[in-house]
Design an enzyme around this catalytic site. Structure first.
Site, PDB file in Angstrom:
ATOM      1  N   GLU A  20      10.830   1.571   9.542  1.00 46.99           N
ATOM      2  CA  GLU A  20      11.716   2.380   9.265  1.00 46.99           C
ATOM      3  C   GLU A  20      11.264   3.621   9.454  1.00 46.99           C
ATOM      4  O   GLU A  20      10.332   4.150   8.407  1.00 46.99           O
ATOM      5  CB  GLU A  20      12.325   2.156   7.792  1.00 46.99           C
ATOM      6  CG  GLU A  20      13.157   0.783   7.659  1.00 46.99           C
ATOM      7  CD  GLU A  20      13.593   0.274   6.414  1.00 46.99           C
ATOM      8  OE1 GLU A  20      13.203   1.095   5.235  1.00 46.99           O
ATOM      9  OE2 GLU A  20      14.443  -0.473   6.224  1.00 46.99           O
ATOM     10  N   CYS A  33      14.372  11.083   4.785  1.00 43.83           N
ATOM     11  CA  CYS A  33      14.500  10.745   6.355  1.00 43.83           C
ATOM     12  C   CYS A  33      16.038  10.688   6.811  1.00 43.83           C
ATOM     13  O   CYS A  33      16.270  10.858   8.084  1.00 43.83           O
ATOM     14  CB  CYS A  33      13.881   9.459   6.398  1.00 43.83           C
ATOM     15  SG  CYS A  33      14.727   8.262   5.330  1.00 43.83           S
ATOM     16  N   GLU A  53      11.591  16.091  13.911  1.00 46.69           N
ATOM     17  CA  GLU A  53      11.835  16.098  12.419  1.00 46.69           C
ATOM     18  C   GLU A  53      10.843  17.062  11.934  1.00 46.69           C
ATOM     19  O   GLU A  53       9.559  16.974  12.018  1.00 46.69           O
ATOM     20  CB  GLU A  53      11.418  14.790  11.967  1.00 46.69           C
ATOM     21  CG  GLU A  53      11.815  14.406  10.698  1.00 46.69           C
ATOM     22  CD  GLU A  53      11.332  13.001  10.127  1.00 46.69           C
ATOM     23  OE1 GLU A  53      10.250  12.492  10.265  1.00 46.69           O
ATOM     24  OE2 GLU A  53      11.995  12.550   9.348  1.00 46.69           O
ATOM     25  N   LYS A  96       0.899  -1.286   0.040  1.00 46.28           N
ATOM     26  CA  LYS A  96       0.023  -0.117   0.109  1.00 46.28           C
ATOM     27  C   LYS A  96       0.856   1.233   0.050  1.00 46.28           C
ATOM     28  O   LYS A  96       1.690   1.630   1.036  1.00 46.28           O
ATOM     29  CB  LYS A  96      -0.984   0.039   1.384  1.00 46.28           C
ATOM     30  CG  LYS A  96      -2.169   1.030   1.027  1.00 46.28           C
ATOM     31  CD  LYS A  96      -2.566   1.811   2.356  1.00 46.28           C
ATOM     32  CE  LYS A  96      -1.499   2.896   2.649  1.00 46.28           C
ATOM     33  NZ  LYS A  96      -1.785   4.173   1.832  1.00 46.28           N
TER      34      LYS A  96
HETATM   35  P1  NAD Z   1       2.962   8.388   7.374  1.00 44.57           P
HETATM   36  O1  NAD Z   1       3.413   7.728   8.760  1.00 44.57           O
HETATM   37  O2  NAD Z   1       2.044   9.351   7.650  1.00 44.57           O
HETATM   38  O3  NAD Z   1       2.480   7.410   6.378  1.00 44.57           O
HETATM   39  C1  NAD Z   1       3.015   6.566   5.942  1.00 44.57           C
HETATM   40  C2  NAD Z   1       2.150   5.208   5.231  1.00 44.57           C
HETATM   41  O4  NAD Z   1       1.393   4.783   6.555  1.00 44.57           O
HETATM   42  C3  NAD Z   1       1.288   5.729   4.247  1.00 44.57           C
HETATM   43  O5  NAD Z   1       0.992   5.123   3.296  1.00 44.57           O
HETATM   44  C4  NAD Z   1      -0.062   5.920   5.076  1.00 44.57           C
HETATM   45  O6  NAD Z   1      -1.214   5.829   4.259  1.00 44.57           O
HETATM   46  C5  NAD Z   1       0.141   4.793   6.110  1.00 44.57           C
HETATM   47  N1  NAD Z   1      -0.649   4.959   7.224  1.00 44.57           N
HETATM   48  C6  NAD Z   1      -1.073   5.715   7.788  1.00 44.57           C
HETATM   49  N2  NAD Z   1      -2.017   5.549   8.926  1.00 44.57           N
HETATM   50  C7  NAD Z   1      -1.981   4.150   8.801  1.00 44.57           C
HETATM   51  C8  NAD Z   1      -2.816   3.139   9.748  1.00 44.57           C
HETATM   52  N3  NAD Z   1      -3.552   3.405  10.904  1.00 44.57           N
HETATM   53  N4  NAD Z   1      -2.656   1.940   9.288  1.00 44.57           N
HETATM   54  C9  NAD Z   1      -1.892   1.490   8.216  1.00 44.57           C
HETATM   55  N5  NAD Z   1      -1.403   2.599   7.585  1.00 44.57           N
HETATM   56  C10 NAD Z   1      -1.430   3.641   7.863  1.00 44.57           C
HETATM   57  O7  NAD Z   1       4.299   9.024   7.024  1.00 44.57           O
HETATM   58  P2  NAD Z   1       4.708   9.932   5.601  1.00 44.57           P
HETATM   59  O8  NAD Z   1       4.238  11.342   6.048  1.00 44.57           O
HETATM   60  O9  NAD Z   1       4.060   9.321   4.450  1.00 44.57           O
HETATM   61  O10 NAD Z   1       5.912   9.728   5.468  1.00 44.57           O
HETATM   62  C11 NAD Z   1       6.935  10.705   6.131  1.00 44.57           C
HETATM   63  C12 NAD Z   1       7.799  10.127   7.170  1.00 44.57           C
HETATM   64  O11 NAD Z   1       8.451   8.809   6.783  1.00 44.57           O
HETATM   65  C13 NAD Z   1       8.933  10.657   7.928  1.00 44.57           C
HETATM   66  O12 NAD Z   1       8.710  10.645   9.298  1.00 44.57           O
HETATM   67  C14 NAD Z   1      10.032  10.085   7.265  1.00 44.57           C
HETATM   68  O13 NAD Z   1      11.177  10.416   7.975  1.00 44.57           O
HETATM   69  C15 NAD Z   1       9.624   8.711   7.165  1.00 44.57           C
HETATM   70  N6  NAD Z   1      10.513   7.860   6.201  1.00 44.57           N
HETATM   71  C16 NAD Z   1      11.291   7.104   6.795  1.00 44.57           C
HETATM   72  C17 NAD Z   1      12.273   6.502   5.950  1.00 44.57           C
HETATM   73  C18 NAD Z   1      13.377   5.327   6.485  1.00 44.57           C
HETATM   74  O14 NAD Z   1      13.920   4.681   5.972  1.00 44.57           O
HETATM   75  N7  NAD Z   1      13.366   5.314   7.776  1.00 44.57           N
HETATM   76  C19 NAD Z   1      12.333   6.519   4.651  1.00 44.57           C
HETATM   77  C20 NAD Z   1      11.284   7.463   4.195  1.00 44.57           C
HETATM   78  C21 NAD Z   1      10.505   8.107   4.987  1.00 44.57           C
END
Ligand code: NAD
Length: 488
Positions: A257, A290, A387, A182
């Site tokens: 991650e 990130c 962040e 997803k």
């Molecule tokens: P987010 O946590 O808002 O969403 C990530 C994913 O989770 C999306 O697909 C979203 O639809 C899904 N999601 C949200 N609520 C959910 C639930 N209750 N159940 C299941 N899925 C759910 O993150 P974002 O805003 O999309 O991305 C930014 C974040 O990701 C930042 O904190 C960034 O640092 C982190 N990130 C980390 C890495 C890494 O490798 N550590 C890489 C890229 C981004």
């Protein structure tokens, strides 16, 4: 029910899910707009619900026994064919992802999308190279066997969605699991394009599925399905906690991650020119990375010199249309995210943190935010501790190595760190004391796909990369055979 395919600036894309080898529409859709021009609607994308989550997990469950039984060598050609198809389609995928999330098209074309192909090739090879660990002890021969574990749910964020999704799906598939991916609702299109290639590579139906939609709707339904045997998530720590709870309810192994707030440490013995140039790279892609080193920590004696150099490097940045090769700072992904980044800087200003430069949007209409550097009042400032995920860096000074390490380790995050020093001894010493999953010395974003990757603290749970990922996506069995057990 299938929706018509859409033309995204000359590239043909399906707005539907891909379940059991078929395109599937939903009753409802959500709007996907381009951050390059928010009035530009790219697509109405299928808005999945518990129904589509159920269909996709059912498909993955039914496809699992045959895919698992194929074995690593017979699965390998599927992954390699998919890698070849990604390479053949780099330009198209890069263009759509650029429109969808505003990442710089040139870097997508030259590096990021091809990393997707590398992910599949690397895991196809690694999985088939696996030698079961064997040793003797306590009068028995021990053998560690890897078995595919079952349907796997992969949930990914909006930044670099193609690369980050393939990073998780490739080892899961290579290990013999079937996958439901997803992608994030803010940039869903490149993962839909991946499914066209999965179909072209002739994957058996149900082995690799995509469902589109909101996290709280279809995402939540996927991660709470008790038939799922692995959950792999990349995103924010807040969502990581919610998904971790769902995984715990079903006792399903889970990796996450999560976000970062990496220190970027500059010692007096460093090549300051190189350090300042690399520090300014943190503004690329509007800082929506990130792993970025967003907390600049600079040794007192070179602080002023570094600041002058950083400012010059920062002024070289060109904010603009990510499709154009001269652009270096893209738009932020979404008006809500723009408001979030702006909110951090506005609160910092009110808090008394000093905005050294930047601190505002480029204009009143677009989603571009100027590269910003903030000298905080102290280490407790919100802009140091949380962040931001935008083109905003903090700048602090330190007196000696101990203070540098203390500052580096002073947040709840621990994803990555960057150290600039000319001393090999210091690199080893400080690198070993910094609390981060990955520490880069005099470089950034160099990756060996076999190395463990993940975060410490609120930056993550578990490790992926190389055998760490293949072990995670497998059920390990230790077979112990009493020595002297005869053949035949
Ligand atoms: P987010 O946590 O808002 O969403 C990530 C994913 O989770 C999306 O697909 C979203 O639809 C899904 N999601 C949200 N609520 C959910 C639930 N209750 N159940 C299941 N899925 C759910 O993150 P974002 O805003 O999309 O991305 C930014 C974040 O990701 C930042 O904190 C960034 O640092 C982190 N990130 C980390 C890495 C890494 O490798 N550590 C890489 C890229 C981004």
């Amino acid at each position: 029910m299938t929706s018509p395919r859409i033309d995204v600036d000359g590239v043909d894309v399906s707005p539907d899910h891909f379940i059991n080898g078929l395109r599937v529409a939903s009753l409802n859709t959500f709007e996907d707009r381009s951050p390059l021009d928010w009035s530009w609607k790219l697509a109405d994308v299928a808005r999945g619900t518990a129904l589509e989550a159920d269909l996709a997990v059912t498909a993955a469950l039914e496809a699992f026994p045959a895919w698992a039984a194929l074995g690593v060598d017979a699965r390998r050609p599927y992954l390699e064919r998919l890698a070849d198809l990604i390479d053949e389609n780099i330009e198209r995928i890069a263009h759509v992802e650029c429109l969808d999330m505003a990442m710089l098209e040139e870097s997508l074309r030259l590096r990021v999308i091809s990393r997707g192909a590398r992910n599949f090739r690397a895991y196809a090879e690694l999985a088939s190279q696996y030698q079961a660990r064997r040793w003797s002890s306590n009068g028995t021969d021990n053998v560690v066997l890897r078995h595919p574990s079952g349907p796997t749910v992969v949930i990914t964020p909006w930044n670099a969605p193609f690369m980050l999704s393939t990073w998780k799906c490739a080892p899961a598939l290579a290990a013999g699991n079937t996958v439901v991916l997803k992608p994030a609702e803010w940039s869903p299109l490149s993962c839909s394009m991946l499914m066209d290639l999965v179909e072209e590579a002739d994957f058996p139906p149900g082995v690799f599925n995509v469902v589109q939609g909101y996290g709280e709707e279809v995402g939540a339904a996927l991660v709470s399905d008790p038939r799922v045997r692995r959950i792999s998530f990349t995103g924010s720590p807040e969502t990581g906690r919610v998904i971790g709870e769902a995984a715990a309810k079903n006792l399903v192994p889970f990796t996450a991650e999560l976000g970062g707030k990496g220190p970027f440490m500059v010692f007096a013995d460093a090549d300051l020119e190189a350090a300042a140039a690399k520090a300014a790279v943190m503004f690329d892609d509007a800082g929506q990375v990130c792993l970025a080193g967003t907390r600049l920590l600079v040794e007192d004696s070179v602080f002023d010199d570094f600041l002058v150099r950083l400012r010059a490097e920062s002024e070289r940045h060109v904010l603009g249309d990510s499709r154009e090769s001269g652009t270096t700072v893209s738009a932020l992904i979404h008006p809500e995210h723009f408001a979030r980044v702006k909110g951090f800087v506005d609160r910092a200003r009110r808090h008394g943190d000093q905005i050294l430069w930047g601190g505002e949007g480029l204009n009143d209409v677009g989603l571009w935010y100027r590269p910003t550097v903030i000298e905080p009042v102290n280490n407790d400032s919100e802009v140091v501790q949380r962040e931001i995920f935008g083109p905003v860096l903090t700048l602090q000074r330190f007196r000696d190595e101990d203070e540098a390490v203390a500052l580096a380790n002073s947040t709840d995050y621990g994803l990555s760190a960057i150290i600039y020093t000319s001393s090999q001894e210091r690199a080893q010493r400080v690198g070993a004391r910094v609390r981060a999953g990955t520490v880069w010395v005099n470089c950034f974003l160099v990756r060996d796909l076999t190395a463990p990757f993940g975060g410490i603290g609120i930056s993550g749970v578990g490790r992926e990369g190389g055998d760490y990922a293949l072990d995670f996506y497998s059920d390990l069995t230790t077979l112990q055979i009493k020595e002297g057990t005869t053949h035949g």
